[in-house]
Design an enzyme around this catalytic site. Structure first.
Site, short mmCIF file in Angstrom:
data_model
loop_
_atom_site.label_atom_id
_atom_site.label_comp_id
_atom_site.label_asym_id
_atom_site.label_seq_id
_atom_site.Cartn_x
_atom_site.Cartn_y
_atom_site.Cartn_z
N ASP A 10 0.88 -1.16 0.00
CA ASP A 10 0.00 0.00 0.00
C ASP A 10 0.92 1.22 0.00
O ASP A 10 2.06 1.13 0.48
CB ASP A 10 -0.88 -0.01 1.25
N ASP A 12 -0.14 5.06 0.59
CA ASP A 12 -0.45 6.09 1.58
C ASP A 12 -0.68 5.50 2.97
O ASP A 12 -1.52 4.63 3.15
CB ASP A 12 -1.69 6.87 1.15
#
Length: 237
Positions: A10, A12
């Site tokens: 991922d 952010d």
């Protein structure tokens, strides 16, 4: 011997500090419209933004509604009437990628993992323009093998369809040799479960994993880490 040969990151909140970029971007954009951002305003916007993205993950809202809608709601609650939500959105999505902040020496960690021979990919629900700017400004574009963005894929995490398309585009992909690392239980960990790959929850705040109780869809998390450095011990198992 490496336990995993592929990492799905991922972006952010995991590799990059989203909250710091959010603070910067919101402050700059509001200033452009003659408004001085306060901590109260930042907190209000951040909360609205999180709620809207969670609605998107649950399929209750489309992204075209979310993007200007979060600002429309923010301005309504703040009593701001002179800023066009659509115009604010356009400026914000550019500014959000302008300044990037690394989490736990993430750049060095991704570099070392690359040197170890692991394939690394980004799987993100972010906005195409913003995420492209972030990848370039952070330097991750030179380290990551490929970036998969929901705007391009056509589905959001945690949808299984999102990951089906991702896996089809990774040559020689093996689910049992892949690890998804992210900070969100709803998009990343749930997404890993839907995709059939091991889940590593990045949880620096020490949050408690919610009790599943009578949930129809129990959440499975194989690993929980408080610092990204711990990834090395996991992939080497």
């Amino acid at each position: 011997m490496l336990r995993y040969d592929t990492i799905l990151w991922d972006l952010d909140g995991t590799l990059l500090n989203f909250k710091m970029s959010e603070r910067y971007a919101l402050g700059v954009c509001l200033k452009n419209f003659g408004v001085v951002m306060t901590e109260e305003m930042l907190s209000l916007y951040s909360g609205i933004n999180e709620v809207y993205w969670q609605k998107l993950e649950r399929g209750e809202m489309e992204k075209r509604e979310l993007l200007p809608g979060r600002f429309r709601e923010f301005f309504r609650q703040m009593g701001i009437e002179h800023i066009d939500p659509e115009l604010m959105q356009k400026q914000y999505e550019k500014e959000l990628g302008t300044k990037t902040y690394f989490v736990d020496d993430s750049y060095e960690i991704v570099t070392k993992l690359k040197e170890m021979g692991l394939k690394q990919y980004i799987v993100t629900n972010g906005i195409l323009t913003t995420q492209q700017i972030k990848m370039k400004n952070s330097g991750f574009d030179k380290l990551i093998d490929k970036v998969f963005i929901s705007d391009v894929i056509g589905y959001e995490k945690p949808r299984r369809e999102f990951f089906d398309i991702v896996f089809e585009e990774i040559a020689g992909f093996q689910k049992e040799r892949a690890l998804l690392i992210g900070d969100s239980l709803t998009s990343d960990m749930r997404g890993a479960n839907h995709a059939g790959v091991d889940a590593c929850w990045y949880n620096p705040g020490g949050k408690v994993l919610p009790e599943q109780g009578g949930s129809k869809e129990p959440l499975h998390v194989e690993y929980e880490i408080g610092n990204l450095e711990e990834v090395f011990g996991i992939v080497r198992e």
